[in-house]
Design a protein around this motif. Structure first.
Motif, PDB file in Angstrom:
ATOM      1  N   GLY A   1       0.788  -1.224   0.000  1.00 14.79           N
ATOM      2  CA  GLY A   1       0.000   0.000   0.000  1.00 14.79           C
ATOM      3  C   GLY A   1       0.817   1.269   0.000  1.00 14.79           C
ATOM      4  N   TYR A   2       2.154   1.140   0.053  1.00  8.81           N
ATOM      5  CA  TYR A   2       3.023   2.309  -0.044  1.00  8.81           C
ATOM      6  C   TYR A   2       4.327   1.870  -0.711  1.00  8.81           C
ATOM      7  CZ  TYR A   2       4.521   0.131   4.351  1.00  8.81           C
ATOM      8  OH  TYR A   2       4.918  -0.769   5.310  1.00  8.81           O
ATOM      9  N   TRP A   3       4.968   2.823  -1.373  1.00 13.51           N
ATOM     10  CA  TRP A   3       6.140   2.508  -2.175  1.00 13.51           C
ATOM     11  C   TRP A   3       7.381   2.375  -1.300  1.00 13.51           C
ATOM     12  CZ3 TRP A   3       5.845   0.847  -6.979  1.00 13.51           C
ATOM     13  CH2 TRP A   3       4.709   1.163  -7.722  1.00 13.51           C
ATOM     14  N   CYS A   4       8.034   1.217  -1.409  1.00 12.64           N
ATOM     15  CA  CYS A   4       9.270   0.950  -0.680  1.00 12.64           C
ATOM     16  C   CYS A   4      10.288   0.302  -1.615  1.00 12.64           C
ATOM     17  CB  CYS A   4       9.019   0.029   0.517  1.00 12.64           C
ATOM     18  SG  CYS A   4       8.046   0.795   1.843  1.00 12.64           S
ATOM     19  N   ILE A   5      11.530   0.304  -1.190  1.00 13.41           N
ATOM     20  CA  ILE A   5      12.603  -0.313  -1.960  1.00 13.41           C
ATOM     21  C   ILE A   5      12.853  -1.727  -1.426  1.00 13.41           C
ATOM     22  CG2 ILE A   5      14.989  -0.111  -2.744  1.00 13.41           C
ATOM     23  CD1 ILE A   5      13.118   2.176  -3.640  1.00 13.41           C
ATOM     24  N   TYR A   6      12.942  -2.679  -2.363  1.00 13.06           N
ATOM     25  CA  TYR A   6      13.224  -4.065  -2.026  1.00 13.06           C
ATOM     26  C   TYR A   6      14.478  -4.533  -2.756  1.00 13.06           C
ATOM     27  CZ  TYR A   6       8.714  -4.807   0.289  1.00 13.06           C
ATOM     28  OH  TYR A   6       7.650  -4.751   1.161  1.00 13.06           O
ATOM     29  N   MET A   7      15.102  -5.588  -2.202  1.00 17.99           N
ATOM     30  CA  MET A   7      16.276  -6.194  -2.816  1.00 17.99           C
ATOM     31  C   MET A   7      16.155  -7.710  -2.771  1.00 17.99           C
ATOM     32  SD  MET A   7      19.445  -7.838  -2.323  1.00 17.99           S
ATOM     33  CE  MET A   7      19.847  -7.608  -0.590  1.00 17.99           C
ATOM     34  N   TYR A   8      16.550  -8.353  -3.876  1.00 15.71           N
ATOM     35  CA  TYR A   8      16.560  -9.819  -3.931  1.00 15.71           C
ATOM     36  C   TYR A   8      17.969 -10.280  -4.274  1.00 15.71           C
ATOM     37  CZ  TYR A   8      15.248 -14.589  -5.209  1.00 15.71           C
ATOM     38  OH  TYR A   8      15.146 -15.965  -5.277  1.00 15.71           O
ATOM     39  N   ASP A   9      18.493 -11.211  -3.479  1.00 18.07           N
ATOM     40  CA  ASP A   9      19.824 -11.748  -3.685  1.00 18.07           C
ATOM     41  C   ASP A   9      19.712 -13.089  -4.413  1.00 18.07           C
ATOM     42  OD1 ASP A   9      22.391 -12.962  -3.410  1.00 18.07           O
ATOM     43  OD2 ASP A   9      22.816 -11.654  -1.716  1.00 18.07           O
ATOM     44  N   LEU A  10      20.197 -13.160  -5.647  1.00 25.72           N
ATOM     45  CA  LEU A  10      20.098 -14.376  -6.441  1.00 25.72           C
ATOM     46  C   LEU A  10      20.924 -15.512  -5.854  1.00 25.72           C
ATOM     47  CD1 LEU A  10      20.399 -12.676  -9.921  1.00 25.72           C
ATOM     48  CD2 LEU A  10      18.366 -13.855  -9.072  1.00 25.72           C
ATOM     49  N   SER A  11      21.993 -15.199  -5.140  1.00 25.44           N
ATOM     50  CA  SER A  11      22.864 -16.235  -4.590  1.00 25.44           C
ATOM     51  C   SER A  11      22.258 -16.914  -3.366  1.00 25.44           C
ATOM     52  CB  SER A  11      24.230 -15.654  -4.231  1.00 25.44           C
ATOM     53  OG  SER A  11      24.105 -14.643  -3.246  1.00 25.44           O
ATOM     54  N   THR A  12      21.416 -16.190  -2.636  1.00 27.77           N
ATOM     55  CA  THR A  12      20.804 -16.756  -1.429  1.00 27.77           C
ATOM     56  C   THR A  12      19.295 -16.964  -1.566  1.00 27.77           C
ATOM     57  OG1 THR A  12      20.413 -14.565  -0.462  1.00 27.77           O
ATOM     58  CG2 THR A  12      22.539 -15.612  -0.010  1.00 27.77           C
ATOM     59  N   SER A  13      18.708 -16.464  -2.676  1.00 25.40           N
ATOM     60  CA  SER A  13      17.251 -16.507  -2.890  1.00 25.40           C
ATOM     61  C   SER A  13      16.493 -15.810  -1.763  1.00 25.40           C
ATOM     62  CB  SER A  13      16.755 -17.962  -3.017  1.00 25.40           C
ATOM     63  OG  SER A  13      17.398 -18.602  -4.095  1.00 25.40           O
ATOM     64  N   LYS A  14      17.113 -14.781  -1.211  1.00 22.68           N
ATOM     65  CA  LYS A  14      16.519 -14.058  -0.091  1.00 22.68           C
ATOM     66  C   LYS A  14      16.107 -12.648  -0.508  1.00 22.68           C
ATOM     67  CE  LYS A  14      17.520 -12.339   4.584  1.00 22.68           C
ATOM     68  NZ  LYS A  14      18.556 -12.207   5.649  1.00 22.68           N
ATOM     69  N   GLU A  15      14.886 -12.265  -0.087  1.00 29.21           N
ATOM     70  CA  GLU A  15      14.385 -10.924  -0.354  1.00 29.21           C
ATOM     71  C   GLU A  15      14.497 -10.071   0.912  1.00 29.21           C
ATOM     72  OE1 GLU A  15      10.621 -10.086  -2.709  1.00 29.21           O
ATOM     73  OE2 GLU A  15       9.980  -9.467  -0.708  1.00 29.21           O
ATOM     74  N   THR A  16      14.900  -8.803   0.727  1.00 27.62           N
ATOM     75  CA  THR A  16      15.049  -7.883   1.845  1.00 27.62           C
ATOM     76  C   THR A  16      14.310  -6.593   1.552  1.00 27.62           C
ATOM     77  OG1 THR A  16      17.252  -8.764   2.337  1.00 27.62           O
ATOM     78  CG2 THR A  16      16.704  -6.609   3.275  1.00 27.62           C
ATOM     79  N   GLN A  17      13.502  -6.123   2.520  1.00 32.45           N
ATOM     80  CA  GLN A  17      12.863  -4.823   2.395  1.00 32.45           C
ATOM     81  C   GLN A  17      13.834  -3.765   2.910  1.00 32.45           C
ATOM     82  OE1 GLN A  17       8.919  -4.551   4.043  1.00 32.45           O
ATOM     83  NE2 GLN A  17       8.769  -2.331   3.717  1.00 32.45           N
ATOM     84  N   ILE A  18      14.194  -2.809   2.028  1.00 32.68           N
ATOM     85  CA  ILE A  18      15.205  -1.808   2.370  1.00 32.68           C
ATOM     86  C   ILE A  18      14.594  -0.630   3.122  1.00 32.68           C
ATOM     87  CG2 ILE A  18      16.958  -0.245   1.434  1.00 32.68           C
ATOM     88  CD1 ILE A  18      17.603  -3.207   1.076  1.00 32.68           C
ATOM     89  N   THR A  19      13.471  -0.120   2.649  1.00 32.12           N
ATOM     90  CA  THR A  19      12.820   1.020   3.305  1.00 32.12           C
ATOM     91  C   THR A  19      11.455   0.609   3.836  1.00 32.12           C
ATOM     92  OG1 THR A  19      11.680   1.859   1.322  1.00 32.12           O
ATOM     93  CG2 THR A  19      13.962   2.565   1.661  1.00 32.12           C
ATOM     94  N   THR A  20      10.998   1.344   4.839  1.00 30.30           N
ATOM     95  CA  THR A  20       9.715   1.043   5.463  1.00 30.30           C
ATOM     96  C   THR A  20       8.832   2.273   5.616  1.00 30.30           C
ATOM     97  OG1 THR A  20      10.656   1.358   7.665  1.00 30.30           O
ATOM     98  CG2 THR A  20      10.694  -0.883   6.767  1.00 30.30           C
ATOM     99  N   LYS A  21       9.326   3.437   5.195  1.00 32.98           N
ATOM    100  CA  LYS A  21       8.622   4.683   5.494  1.00 32.98           C
ATOM    101  C   LYS A  21       7.804   5.219   4.326  1.00 32.98           C
ATOM    102  CE  LYS A  21      11.977   5.890   9.022  1.00 32.98           C
ATOM    103  NZ  LYS A  21      12.939   6.860   9.568  1.00 32.98           N
ATOM    104  N   GLY A  22       7.750   4.461   3.221  1.00 25.85           N
ATOM    105  CA  GLY A  22       6.873   4.850   2.129  1.00 25.85           C
ATOM    106  C   GLY A  22       7.440   5.909   1.217  1.00 25.85           C
TER     107      GLY A  22
END
Length: 403
Positions: free
Chosen positions: A142-163
């Motif tokens: 419901g709000y725009w945030c930056i995400y990152m996905y690591d292909l080597s670990t198949s792990k997704e990380t949310q970078i920002t939380t403040k929209g």
């Protein structure tokens, strides 16, 4: 690595460049040699890495991803429909996809011809890739945030939380983006270090947009002074540098190595400008051009952009040629004969070399030659460097002293 930016609604006043042109002896002139890559008039959102250019294209009625290999001059259709905003790093292409009426991030590996879906059922936008890491902005909560996905670990990380964070770019472990987290109409540039999980606010002007990053250097456009200017920030020195100053529209900056490239209408039309951070030289397109945002991608000395100079949007590529600046050092510079001296080229933007060692020996065309002085004396050494733009000579009088 993606370096193009999405079209945005920002009113920019004008800016002109503070640049210090270097006086050199030249046989030609610095330039951006322009080549047309597509001719369908349906292209958008280019990116470039090494010898490969990717873009979105609607030539068949649907937006698909295409790739062009500059070394083989071969074009390849990567996808079929509803794909947008590609970015490339190495053999991997990522893009924003709407094929199933749901937005998602996809990836294609040119070396294996394998496609991978990175996200599902999410409102995603503006992917970028560096190495094994993919970043994008995402609105699935419901709000725009930056995400990152690591292909080597198949792990997704949310970078920002403040929209309200948009248009990420990544290099190494650093992600940058522009952010209006307080929804107060003020936009600033932020950076996040993936290795330390630390966020840093880069600007406080409230008028900064469209960042790009290479190494420790971040560039963006900023209208803090009432005019659109290009700025740069060095993460290692924490120093900000203003690149442009006087009235003209300067927008969409990208950086690679020591090159900063942007669009500028100081001559009453939009041209592509390039600036060398080491020599402070600038070059720009001078022929019939009409670049449009999202426009520019940069790799080494190659620029890709969308140009409507023939009436419709096509992909063009420009090769930057700065005037060379000769410089060198030697070790040792004094000693007993016979003396072997290692010469080291320290020139910029050079391709061909001609060394004169001052002892009537044959000239050397090596980049870093070793020369033997057999007689006592003081020797004046010169180095002439050349490239497609011209030539320049550095000369050091009585530089080598042989006893």
């Amino acid at each position: 690595m993606k370096t193009n930016k999405k079209l945005y609604s920002v009113t920019l006043a004008s800016a002109t460049l503070i640049l210090f042109l270097i006086l050199v002896s030249s046989t030609a002139s610095a330039s951006i040699a322009k080549t047309r890559i597509t001719n369908h008039g349906t292209a958008g959102n280019p990116d470039i890495y090494d010898n490969k250019i990717v873009w979105q294209d609607t030539r068949n009625g649907n937006s698909a991803i295409y790739a062009y290999d500059l070394s083989t001059k071969k074009e390849t259709k990567i996808t079929d429909s509803s794909q947008y905003r590609p970015a490339i790093y190495g053999n991997r292409i990522v893009w924003d996809d709407f094929r199933n009426n749901n937005w998602g991030i996809y990836m294609y590996d040119l070396s294996t011809s394998k496609e991978t879906q990175i996200t599902t059922d999410r409102h995603t936008d503006e992917p970028d890739i560096y190495g094994n890491k993919i970043v994008w902005d995402d609105n699935h909560n419901g709000y725009w945030c930056i995400y990152m996905y690591d292909l080597s670990t198949s792990k997704e990380t949310q970078i920002t939380t403040k929209g309200r964070a948009f248009y990420p770019a990544i290099y190494g472990n650093t992600v940058v983006w522009w952010d209006n987290r307080n929804e107060n109409g003020k936009w600033d540039i932020y950076a996040y270090d993936l290795s330390t999980s630390k966020e840093t606010q880069i600007t406080t002007s409230g008028s900064a947009y469209c960042p790009d990053i290479y190494g420790n250097k971040i560039v963006w456009q900023d209208n803090r002074n009432g005019n659109g200017d290009i700025y740069m920030y060095d993460l290692s020195t924490k120093k900000e540098t203003r690149i442009t100053t006087n009235p003209s529209d300067s927008e969409d900056p990208v950086i690679y190595g020591n090159n900063i490239v942007w669009m500028d209408n100081r001559n009453g039309r939009l041209d592509i400008y390039a600036y060398d951070l080491i020599t402070h030289q600038q070059v720009h397109t001078t022929d019939k051009s009409a670049p449009s945002a999202p426009a520019i991608a940069l790799y080494d000395n190659k620029i890709a952009w969308i140009d409507t100079c023939n009436g419709n949007p096509d992909v063009y590529m420009g090769t930057i040629s700065y005037l060379p600046v000769a410089a060198f050092s030697a070790s040792p510079t004094t000693g007993k004969h016979p003396l072997n001296v290692q010469f080291t080229d320290k020139s910029t933007d050079e391709y061909y070399y001609s060394w004169n060692f001052g002892d009537k020996s044959a000239l050397s065309t090596l980049e870093n030659p070793v020369h033997k002085y057999n007689k006592i004396g003081k020797y004046t050494v010169s180095l002439t460097v050349k490239n497609a733009a011209g030539s320049n000579m550095a000369k050091k009088t009585s530089y080598i002293i042989v006893k």
